[in-house]
Scaffold this motif. Structure first.
Motif, PDB file in Angstrom:
ATOM      1  N   LEU A 103      12.772  21.970  21.571  1.00  0.00           N
ATOM      2  CA  LEU A 103      12.841  21.243  22.838  1.00  0.00           C
ATOM      3  C   LEU A 103      13.924  20.170  22.847  1.00  0.00           C
ATOM      4  CD1 LEU A 103       9.039  20.743  23.628  1.00  0.00           C
ATOM      5  CD2 LEU A 103      10.614  22.387  24.625  1.00  0.00           C
ATOM      6  N   ARG A 104      14.551  19.907  21.711  1.00  0.00           N
ATOM      7  CA  ARG A 104      15.470  18.771  21.624  1.00  0.00           C
ATOM      8  C   ARG A 104      16.690  18.920  22.535  1.00  0.00           C
ATOM      9  NH1 ARG A 104      14.599  18.717  15.540  1.00  0.00           N
ATOM     10  NH2 ARG A 104      12.792  17.384  15.382  1.00  0.00           N
ATOM     11  N   THR A 155      22.637  15.475  18.785  1.00  0.00           N
ATOM     12  CA  THR A 155      22.434  16.219  20.038  1.00  0.00           C
ATOM     13  C   THR A 155      22.445  15.296  21.251  1.00  0.00           C
ATOM     14  OG1 THR A 155      20.756  17.292  18.672  1.00  0.00           O
ATOM     15  CG2 THR A 155      20.971  18.067  20.928  1.00  0.00           C
ATOM     16  N   THR A 156      21.639  14.249  21.192  1.00  0.00           N
ATOM     17  CA  THR A 156      21.485  13.358  22.335  1.00  0.00           C
ATOM     18  C   THR A 156      22.759  12.567  22.592  1.00  0.00           C
ATOM     19  OG1 THR A 156      19.174  13.165  21.743  1.00  0.00           O
ATOM     20  CG2 THR A 156      20.007  11.538  23.283  1.00  0.00           C
ATOM     21  N   GLU A 165      20.852  19.389   8.540  1.00  0.00           N
ATOM     22  CA  GLU A 165      20.565  18.983   9.917  1.00  0.00           C
ATOM     23  C   GLU A 165      21.257  17.682  10.298  1.00  0.00           C
ATOM     24  OE1 GLU A 165      16.434  19.210  11.409  1.00  0.00           O
ATOM     25  OE2 GLU A 165      15.978  19.792   9.365  1.00  0.00           O
ATOM     26  N   LEU A 166      21.681  16.904   9.318  1.00  0.00           N
ATOM     27  CA  LEU A 166      22.149  15.548   9.595  1.00  0.00           C
ATOM     28  C   LEU A 166      23.626  15.520   9.944  1.00  0.00           C
ATOM     29  CD1 LEU A 166      20.279  13.893   6.609  1.00  0.00           C
ATOM     30  CD2 LEU A 166      19.548  13.976   8.992  1.00  0.00           C
ATOM     31  N   TYR A 208      33.421  15.079  17.595  1.00  0.00           N
ATOM     32  CA  TYR A 208      32.234  15.908  17.875  1.00  0.00           C
ATOM     33  C   TYR A 208      31.396  15.311  19.008  1.00  0.00           C
ATOM     34  CZ  TYR A 208      27.678  18.115  17.128  1.00  0.00           C
ATOM     35  OH  TYR A 208      26.490  18.794  17.305  1.00  0.00           O
ATOM     36  N   LEU A 209      31.346  13.967  19.041  1.00  0.00           N
ATOM     37  CA  LEU A 209      30.501  13.295  20.044  1.00  0.00           C
ATOM     38  C   LEU A 209      31.249  13.015  21.345  1.00  0.00           C
ATOM     39  CD1 LEU A 209      28.662  10.708  17.748  1.00  0.00           C
ATOM     40  CD2 LEU A 209      27.766  12.876  18.607  1.00  0.00           C
TER      41      LEU A 209
END
Ligand code: SF4
Length: 461
Positions: A325-326, A357-358, A398-399, A413-414
Motif C-alpha cells: 500500500l505504500r 517513496t514518499t 530496501e533502504l 532520485y528524489l
C-alpha cells in the motif's frame, strides 16, 4: 513499533475495557494493521477480542461492547504494526497462552531477533512469529519457575536478543509490565495504590487523564496483583533507547527517558540548519513527522516557516503501512498549497528517508506546482542498516541511503536540487543521551559481538 496499553484495579470494575481502549486510541500512530484487547476476571477467566484495522475499526465498532459491561480485574490491549511475519500473516495481539488453571495474555512492542533460535531451543514447533515465540517461551519459563512470570521475564532477558516492552495479564490475576534490559522501546505507567494504567507513550496517559505517570526503567519489571506493586529487575545491559523514537515514532507530546520529544525534534532541525544551510524563501514541513524539525530549521536559519503540504489524515502513516500500500499512499497522502509554494525556493524538511517513496512523490509535485527549487533537509542521519529491535526494515536493499550512497545520486532520485542529512553527533546532542541506539544509522548494534550480518542471519534462520 506497536502500541500497548494496560489497566488493572484493586476493585473489580467495568471501566477497564473503556480505559484501555481510550489509551490505545491515543497510541494509534504506532500501528494500524490490527488491534486487540484481553480482559481477566477476578476468578482468572481471560477473554480476548481482536480484528484488523484501526482501534475503532477493529474493536470499537461493536466487538467489545459486551465486554465493557463486565466487572474485571484488568485489561491489556495492542495496536499492531508487523515487524515479523509479514502484513497478511500478522497475528493480532494480545496472544493468550496456557490452559487449565494458569494462563496469560501478552502484548508486546518490539522484535525478538533470535526468535527462531529460541523456538528451536525450547522445542516450539510451528510457523510462529516473534511475538508468539516470546509468549510460548515465557509460558514455559513461568511453568519452570512455579508459574512465576516475573522469574520467566528475568530468565528470558538472559537469552533474548532484541527489543521488547510487554504487558502481561495473568489468570492469577496479575498485571505485569516490563521493558527489555537495553530499554529500546518506551513504556510508562500511572499508579495510585488502587489502580494502574499503562501505555507505550506518556502522551496517551496524559490525554486519558493519568497525568501522574512514571516511565518503566530499562530492564524493570513491575507487577500489580490488586493489593500492591512489586518491582524487580532483569539482567543489566547498556542503556540503549531507540534514537528513532525521538526522530519519528513517538508523539510530539510524549516524554521518553525524561526527554521531551518535541524539544528534541526542534533541536535536531536547529542543528541541521547550522550545519547544512541553503539560500531559500520558505521552510516547509512534511506533515506531521517533519513539523518539529522544520520549526527548528526555521528558527536556526531565520527563513520563514510556511505550510505547503496538507496531509490526508485518513490514510495513515506511510512508513508504517504494509508494503503493497505504500506507493498508493505516497501519491494520495498529500495535497499542495500552490499559492504558498509557487515561484519559491523551498526547503522541505522531514524526519527521515527510509525507502524514498514518499519523498520522491512530494518533491516532484512541489516542482509541478511551481516551486523554483526544492532542497530536502532530513533531521536524522541516513537510514542505512536494518533494525532488529522493533522497526520493519528487514533488509538493507530496501533502504534508499544504502542503495544510493552518494548525496548527488539521492537528490537526483528524489528530483531535488540538494539533499542533506543530519549527523549522528547532532542527534546525540539534540536528545542528550550518550548511549542511544543509533544502529540503523551507524551499523553498530548494542549487542556485544553481533554485527549486521550476524543479526540478519539470526533473524532469517
Ligand atoms: S536500530 Fe534504529 S530504529 Fe532500531 S532501535 Fe536502534 S535506533 Fe531504533
Amino acid at each position: 513499533m506497536c502500541g500497548i496499553a494496560g489497566y488493572a484495579s484493586s476493585k473489580p470494575t467495568s471501566l477497564a475495557t473503556s480505559i484501555v481502549l481510550s489509551i490505545l486510541i491515543e497510541l494509534q500512530h504506532r500501528g494500524q494493521e490490527s488491534a486487540g484487547l484481553a480482559t481477566v476476571s477476578l476468578d482468572g477467566y481471560i477473554e480476548v477480542r481482536s480484528g484488523r484495522g484501526t482501534v475503532i475499526e477493529a474493536l470499537l465498532n461493536g466487538l467489545t461492547v459486551d465486554m465493557s459491561h463486565r466487572d474485571v480485574f484488568g485489561a491489556i490491549a495492542h495496536t499492531r504494526y508487523s515487524t515479523s511475519g509479514g502484513y497478511m500473516d500478522s497475528v493480532p495481539q494480545p496472544i493468550v497462552i496456557g490452559n487449565g488453571d494458569y494462563r496469560f495474555a501478552l502484548a508486546v512492542n518490539g522484535t525478538i531477533a533470535n526468535y527462531k533460535m529460541l523456538a528451536k531451543t525450547f522445542g516450539i514447533e510451528g510457523n510462529y512469529n516473534d511475538a508468539q515465540v516470546l509468549a510460548n517461551v515465557l509460558y514455559r519459563l513461568a511453568l519452570e519457575h512455579n508459574r512465576d512470570v516475573i522469574e520467566a521475564l528475568k530468565s528470558f532477558s538472559e537469552t533474548a536478543v532484541g527489543g521488547y516492552s510487554v504487558v502481561i495479564l495473568t489468570s492469577e490475576p496479575r498485571l505485569v509490565i516490563a521493558r527489555d534490559p537495553y530499554g529500546f522501546r518506551p513504556l510508562a505507567y500511572s499508579y495510585n495504590d488502587e489502580e494502574i494504567a499503562v501505555a507505550s507513550e506518556t502522551a496517551a496517559l496524559d490525554v486519558v487523564g493519568y497525568n501522574n505517570w512514571a516511565e518503566v526503567g530499562a530492564g524493570e519489571i513491575i507487577s500489580f496483583d490488586g493489593k500492591s506493586l512489586e518491582r524487580t529487575h532483569s539482567i543489566t545491559a547498556t542503556f540503549s533507547p531507540c534514537a528513532f523514537e525521538y526522530v519519528y515514532i513517538s508523539r510530539l507530546d510524549s516524554v521518553f527517558n525524561n526527554v521531551n520529544i518535541y524539544t528534541a525534534r526542534v533541536q535536531m532541525g536547529y542543528e541541521l540548519s547550522k550545519m547544512m544551510p541553503v539560500e531559500a524563501d520558505i521552510v516547509v514541513p512534511v506533515p506531521d513527522s517533519g513539523r518539529g524539525a522544520a520549526i527548528g530549521y526555521s528558527r536556526g536559519s531565520g527563513i520563514p516557516l510556511e505550510e505547503g503540504l496538507v496531509i490526508n489524515r485518513y490514510l495513515g502513516r506511510g512508513f508504517i503501512l504494509p508494503p503493497g500500500l505504500r506507493d498508493v499512499v505516497a501519491k494520495l497522502k498529500y495535497g499542495f498549497i500552490k499559492t504558498a509554494i509557487q515561484g519559491k525556493k523551498v526547503i522541505l524538511v522531514d524526519d527521515s528517508i527510509v525507502r524514498g517513496t514518499t519523498m520522491a512523490a512530494i518533491a516532484s509535485r512541489l516542482r509541478k506546482y511551481g516551486a523554483k527549487e526544492v532542497h530536502i533537509r532530513i533531521s536524522s542521519p541516513p537510514f542505512r542498516y536494518p533494525c532488529f529491535m522493533g522497526i520493519d526494515v528487514a533488509s538493507r536493499s530496501e533502504l534508499l541511503a544504502w542503495r544510493k550512497m552518494d548525496l548527488v545520486d539521492i537528490a537526483s532520485y528524489l528530483n531535488a536540487d540538494t539533499v542533506a542529512y543530519n549527523t549522528v553527533e547532532n542527534i546525540v546532542k539534540s536528545i542528550g543521551i550518550n548511549t542511544l541506539c543509533l544502529a540503523c544509522f551507524t551499523g553498530t548494534y548494542p549487542f556485544k559481538g553481533l554485527g549486521v550480518e550476524d543479526l540478519e542471519e539470526m533473524f532469517s534462520r
